[in-house]
Scaffold this active site. Structure first.
Site, short mmCIF file in Angstrom:
data_model
loop_
_atom_site.label_atom_id
_atom_site.label_comp_id
_atom_site.label_asym_id
_atom_site.label_seq_id
_atom_site.Cartn_x
_atom_site.Cartn_y
_atom_site.Cartn_z
N ASN A 23 4.72 -6.31 3.95
CA ASN A 23 4.61 -5.67 5.13
C ASN A 23 5.93 -5.07 5.61
OD1 ASN A 23 1.97 -5.15 4.41
ND2 ASN A 23 1.46 -6.65 5.86
N ASP A 121 -5.03 0.93 -0.08
CA ASP A 121 -6.32 0.24 -0.21
C ASP A 121 -7.29 1.14 0.12
OD1 ASP A 121 -5.23 -2.02 -1.62
OD2 ASP A 121 -4.60 -2.97 0.45
N ASP A 320 -5.48 -9.25 7.26
CA ASP A 320 -5.11 -9.48 5.86
C ASP A 320 -5.33 -10.70 5.18
OD1 ASP A 320 -4.31 -6.75 5.38
OD2 ASP A 320 -2.04 -7.52 5.53
#
Length: 436
Positions: A23, A121, A320
């Site tokens: 990220n 996603d 996450d």
């Protein structure tokens, strides 16, 4: 479509080193567009999403040189902005959600930026309004081609600093707006800004390039616009999501693992959250040592009620890792309520764990109650399909702890976020094979 074949039930042992943070890398790579000078970045993870973004930068005209494993130089001194309106870019950009962050730097430096509606996603609705509302407040004109699902922002007269209160503390939204504002005229104040370590890393890198950003690490950023930015060197942090994944793996497989060079000071609530599940963690310098444990017991709240673990913007617990926590709880002693606030489809992979014998009650799209087995009943091997990166690694951890041989299809999803995961797991004793 690739497949992992996993023989579960084996204890693992050894050292594992986390990759560079996915990220952070996606933000940092977009920032190279802000300067014509050379930018050198180290510890870039070799994963699908990052490599795809590097490919987009190369097609845009960025000179990309691989200097060593994980180390690249980038120079954006001769860009082909026509690529942004090409069919190739519409195809490549739409397959990577991180591509949205090229818009801010291009808008700041060239007065225009375009992006197809990005993918990523399938974990629920992920709105882009924060990004574009920020650009509009800086003085950009916005347009959206609904038929082609193509966004555009233009500021032919440049951007102007302003005050803005973000409607949500979006990490990519904050990063995009910060990169747009660093060369805007005047002062930009961003309130309710994301303050994750990766966003802090971006701001520190921009300051080394000549930007003037204060308030780093808080939710109130003040940016004094500058005329131009120069080159710099930057090193990406270790990936906190991968670190959390290895903690969960050690607990589920009752293994003794040392996670090397984790940058403890940037882990926030992650170590304490796993400790609440009864997992022992020992700090050894900048490493995490997890001893082999026969069992681990979930703490109750102080009044004796069931423990709830939920996600929140930093410094809260990162969303996450909720999938990892959920899997770990399937073999804990006790029960826990998992509350996934941010994404409404992220818990839908639990049906696969239920097929493996886990005791999980999906209360609604955002909440699941997990009743742990305490290892009295081992998960059963099965065949699964990885729906997204984080669910994929969670299913992989479940398979490594299960009795028998499991298969996970669509492992390209896992490869998007985890570097050579099968090789690295085999190095500590996992029985895992990749089948193309």
């Amino acid at each position: 479509m690739g497949t992992f074949q996993i023989e579960g039930g084996h204890s693992l042992q050894g050292d594992i080193r986390p990759q560079g943070a996915k990220n952070e890398a996606l933000q940092i790579l977009c920032a190279v567009l802000l300067t014509p000078e050379e930018v050198v970045i180290e510890n870039i993870p070799d994963i699908r999403d990052v490599n795809k973004l590097i490919g987009i930068l190369g097609n845009l005209g960025v000179k990309v040189k691989k200097l060593a494993a994980g180390k690249y130089s980038f120079q954006s001194d001769d860009l082909d902005l026509d690529y942004l309106e090409s069919e190739l870019f519409k195809q490549e950009g739409s397959s990577l959600r991180g591509s949205i962050m090229i818009v801010g730097p291009l808008l700041a430096r060239f007065g225009k930026g375009y992006i197809p509606r990005p993918g990523g996603d399938k974990i629920g609705r992920r709105r882009l309004d924060t990004h574009f509302e920020g650009f509009i407040k800086l003085g950009a004109d916005f347009r959206y081609n609904r038929e082609e699902r193509f966004y555009g922002v233009e500021a032919p007269n440049g951007l102007r600093g302003t005050y803005m209160l973000l409607d949500q503390a979006s990490v990519t939204g904050t990063a995009n707006i910060v990169m747009a504002a660093v060369m805007a005229k005047g002062t930009t104040t961003i309130y309710n800004a994301a303050c994750e370590p990766y966003l802090q890393q971006l701001c520190k890198m921009l300051n080394r390039m000549g930007a003037n950003i204060s308030g780093i690490g808080s939710n109130l950023l003040v940016i004094e616009g500058v005329e131009s930015l120069g080159g710099c060197n930057h090193r990406v942090l270790p990936d906190m999501i991968e670190i959390g994944s290895w903690i969960g793996l050690a607990a589920m497989t009752r293994s003794s693992i040392t996670i090397k060079d984790v940058s403890w000071d940037d882990l926030g609530l992650i170590p304490d959250t796993f400790r609440k599940l009864g997992i022992q963690l020992e700090r050894r310098g900048d490493d995490i040592f997890i001893p082999s444990m026969e069992s681990y017991e979930i703490q109750s709240d102080m009044d004796g009620s069931i423990l709830t673990i939920s996600d929140a913007p930093w410094p809260g617990f990162t969303p996450d890792l909720l999938s990892i926590v959920l899997v770990v709880c399937t073999q804990a002693r006790g029960s826990v309520l998992i509350h996934q606030k941010m994404f409404e489809s992220r818990l839908f992979f639990v049906d696969k764990l239920i097929d493996m014998g886990a005791k999980i009650i999906l209360c609604d799209p955002h909440r699941a109650t997990v009743i742990g087995h305490d290892f009295h009943s081992q998960l059963k091997a099965t065949t699964m399909v990885s729906p997204d990166i984080r669910a994929g690694i969670s299913l992989l951890i479940a398979a490594l702890s299960a009795k028998g041989t499991s298969a996970i299809h669509n492992i390209e999803q896992i490869d998007r976020g985890y570097e050579r995961i099968d090789e690295r797991l085999r190095a500590i004793g996992a029985k895992i094979e990749r089948i193309d």
